[in-house]
Design an enzyme around this catalytic site. Structure first.
Site, PDB file in Angstrom:
ATOM      1  N   HIS A  79       0.819  -1.224   0.000  1.00 57.86           N
ATOM      2  CA  HIS A  79       0.000   0.000   0.000  1.00 57.86           C
ATOM      3  C   HIS A  79       0.847   1.266   0.000  1.00 57.86           C
ATOM      4  O   HIS A  79       1.956   1.305   0.539  1.00 57.86           O
ATOM      5  CB  HIS A  79      -1.006  -0.002   1.158  1.00 57.86           C
ATOM      6  CG  HIS A  79      -0.432  -0.056   2.528  1.00 57.86           C
ATOM      7  ND1 HIS A  79      -0.047   1.068   3.212  1.00 57.86           N
ATOM      8  CD2 HIS A  79      -0.212  -1.096   3.381  1.00 57.86           C
ATOM      9  CE1 HIS A  79       0.382   0.725   4.434  1.00 57.86           C
ATOM     10  NE2 HIS A  79       0.303  -0.577   4.559  1.00 57.86           N
ATOM     11  N   ASP A  81      -0.079   4.376   1.232  1.00 61.75           N
ATOM     12  CA  ASP A  81      -0.217   5.329   2.326  1.00 61.75           C
ATOM     13  C   ASP A  81       0.538   4.878   3.571  1.00 61.75           C
ATOM     14  O   ASP A  81       0.784   3.689   3.790  1.00 61.75           O
ATOM     15  CB  ASP A  81      -1.686   5.565   2.665  1.00 61.75           C
ATOM     16  CG  ASP A  81      -2.415   4.302   3.100  1.00 61.75           C
ATOM     17  OD1 ASP A  81      -2.144   3.233   2.533  1.00 61.75           O
ATOM     18  OD2 ASP A  81      -3.259   4.388   4.018  1.00 61.75           O
ATOM     19  N   ASP A 116       6.172   1.000   6.794  1.00 63.52           N
ATOM     20  CA  ASP A 116       4.824   0.468   6.599  1.00 63.52           C
ATOM     21  C   ASP A 116       4.073   1.422   5.665  1.00 63.52           C
ATOM     22  O   ASP A 116       3.520   2.403   6.119  1.00 63.52           O
ATOM     23  CB  ASP A 116       4.119   0.367   7.956  1.00 63.52           C
ATOM     24  CG  ASP A 116       2.720  -0.181   7.878  1.00 63.52           C
ATOM     25  OD1 ASP A 116       2.352  -0.720   6.827  1.00 63.52           O
ATOM     26  OD2 ASP A 116       1.988  -0.063   8.880  1.00 63.52           O
ATOM     27  N   GLU A 150      -4.923   2.144   2.724  1.00 66.72           N
ATOM     28  CA  GLU A 150      -5.011   0.902   3.504  1.00 66.72           C
ATOM     29  C   GLU A 150      -5.102   1.185   5.000  1.00 66.72           C
ATOM     30  O   GLU A 150      -5.838   0.516   5.728  1.00 66.72           O
ATOM     31  CB  GLU A 150      -3.792   0.017   3.210  1.00 66.72           C
ATOM     32  CG  GLU A 150      -3.884  -1.399   3.762  1.00 66.72           C
ATOM     33  CD  GLU A 150      -3.268  -1.570   5.156  1.00 66.72           C
ATOM     34  OE1 GLU A 150      -3.346  -2.686   5.699  1.00 66.72           O
ATOM     35  OE2 GLU A 150      -2.710  -0.586   5.703  1.00 66.72           O
ATOM     36  N   GLU A 151      -4.369   2.196   5.460  1.00 65.90           N
ATOM     37  CA  GLU A 151      -4.296   2.472   6.900  1.00 65.90           C
ATOM     38  C   GLU A 151      -5.603   3.021   7.468  1.00 65.90           C
ATOM     39  O   GLU A 151      -5.798   3.027   8.681  1.00 65.90           O
ATOM     40  CB  GLU A 151      -3.159   3.452   7.192  1.00 65.90           C
ATOM     41  CG  GLU A 151      -1.767   2.947   6.829  1.00 65.90           C
ATOM     42  CD  GLU A 151      -1.271   1.840   7.734  1.00 65.90           C
ATOM     43  OE1 GLU A 151      -2.049   1.368   8.596  1.00 65.90           O
ATOM     44  OE2 GLU A 151      -0.113   1.424   7.591  1.00 65.90           O
ATOM     45  N   ASP A 173       3.558  -6.693   3.535  1.00 69.26           N
ATOM     46  CA  ASP A 173       3.095  -5.697   4.505  1.00 69.26           C
ATOM     47  C   ASP A 173       3.266  -6.222   5.929  1.00 69.26           C
ATOM     48  O   ASP A 173       2.573  -5.797   6.842  1.00 69.26           O
ATOM     49  CB  ASP A 173       1.620  -5.356   4.232  1.00 69.26           C
ATOM     50  CG  ASP A 173       1.129  -4.145   5.011  1.00 69.26           C
ATOM     51  OD1 ASP A 173       1.975  -3.359   5.483  1.00 69.26           O
ATOM     52  OD2 ASP A 173      -0.095  -3.991   5.152  1.00 69.26           O
TER      53      ASP A 173
END
Length: 382
Positions: A79, A81, A116, A150-151, A173
């Protein structure tokens, strides 16, 4: 045999470039800037099928080596973000060695690092470049997705999942080497709305129904031994994530998590019970509980297609990696893919202490993650 030094040169400069872009979840322009950079890099590597969608998904496909077109198409996902839980702009990466002599990348302590999930992006991109630089390494068709939001629970909204080619995906991830995750939380969100009655506090006796106090009372009913800070392993929790309001109206946002559907259902029933308790404490006040499913445990879909994990562990064994399964106390976009029919376990990236200013990335583990991607591609080509 993939050389660690070769992979380091493909991975670290890329990662440092990516974390220079502020792509925190609510910075849509930053996510798109990173997506555009990745699109340009993929085209620069020679990929012919690269798309940046209006919803900010980067979707790329690498054609199979000659003679391997009929091999299964597999995919890799990370991802764009970074978490909004700590500052994500003006990141100043620091590279140093720890007491074991391992190379570590961290921020300067004032921001996130962005491992991340920019570590996962760099590992996928580095593996792609390695394959392109080494055409003697045969591979089947490959599909790559870099996803937004995603977050904050984006859950691949806007992605044309039926239009994907891969029969299996692997999310990059995860955390520390050598952890593999094929099981995640069942996840629900709840918005609790409190309706009171406002009146001047100087004449409030017997008349004021303070919705803020009602929300606070509801929070106090959440069991402390079922909070994130009191649980680990397979124990679930309630977690308040936001509260706002006035005397007249207030709202509490929370999430509930567990690996078991029955425990999720128990907690959903408990929220209704807490609501009735607060209404009894504040006669005339109203409490409305609105719940919504966020994502499901990916275990059921992955268990139904054992080849996906068998090949992953076969790749690890070939590289001498002691891969181990651990449940993830969270979720990934892989869970959303599983829910929509495509198995997608999660692979370590080498990052730790995510969502905090203490986040760091172990470079040797990052290299191992990229080696595993390459070997996994080979295994699927056999």
């Amino acid at each position: 045999m993939t050389s660690p030094d070769t992979l380091r040169d493909l991975l670290v400069p890329r990662f440092l470039r990516y974390v220079g872009i502020d792509s925190t979840s609510y910075n849509k322009a930053g996510q798109r800037a990173l997506a555009q950079l990745l699109k340009d890099e993929l085209i620069g590597l020679g990929l012919k099928d690269v798309t940046l969608t209006e919803d900010c998904f980067v979707i790329a496909r690498l054609a199979a080596s000659a003679g391997f077109e009929a091999k299964p198409c597999i995919g890799f996902l990370s991802h764009l973000d970074t978490s909004p839980d700590a500052p994500g702009d003006k990141i100043q990466p620091v590279i140093k060695k720890n007491q074991q002599g391992e190379e570590i990348i961290s921020s300067d302590g004032t921001t996130l690092l962005g491992a991340d999930d920019k570590a996962g992006i760099a590992e996928i991109m580095g593996a792609l470049e390695y394959l392109i630089q080494h055409p003697q390494v045969a591979h089947g068709p490959l599909e790559i997705i870099f996803s937004p939001d995603e977050e904050i629970g984006g859950q691949l909204k806007g992605l044309d999942v039926p239009g994907l080619h891969a029969q299996a995906f692997y999310t990059m991830d995860g955390g520390a080497y050598p952890e593999i995750e094929a099981e995640c939380f069942e996840a629900w969100s709840a918005g609790i709305v409190f309706t009171g009655r406002s009146i001047h506090p100087g004449t409030a006796r017997g008349a004021l129904l303070n919705a803020v106090s009602m929300a606070a009372s509801f929070c106090n009913l959440l069991p402390r031994n079922e909070s994130p800070e009191a649980t680990d392993g397979r124990y679930g929790f309630y977690c308040p994530t936001g509260i706002k309001g006035t005397h007249e109206s207030a709202e509490l946002e929370l999430i509930i998590r567990d690996f078991s559907k029955s425990e999720i259902e128990r907690r959903l029933r408990a929220l209704e019970s807490f609501a009735r308790t607060v209404e009894a404490q504040f006669p005339g006040g109203k409490v409305c509980v609105n719940t919504e499913e966020q994502y499901r445990n990916m275990k059921e879909k992955i268990d139904a297609e054992p080849e996906v994990m068998d090949k992953l562990f076969a790749a690890g064994k070939k590289l001498g990696m002691p891969l181990k399964l651990v449940p993830i106390r969270g979720g990934t976009d892989g869970a959303a893919l599983c829910q929509r029919g495509i198995p997608c376990p999660n692979i370590f990236t080498g990052g730790q202490n995510f969502h905090s200013k203490d986040e760091f990335l172990n470079v040797s583990e990052m290299i191992e993650a990229s080696r595993l991607i390459i070997e996994l591609i080979k295994i699927w080509t056999e």
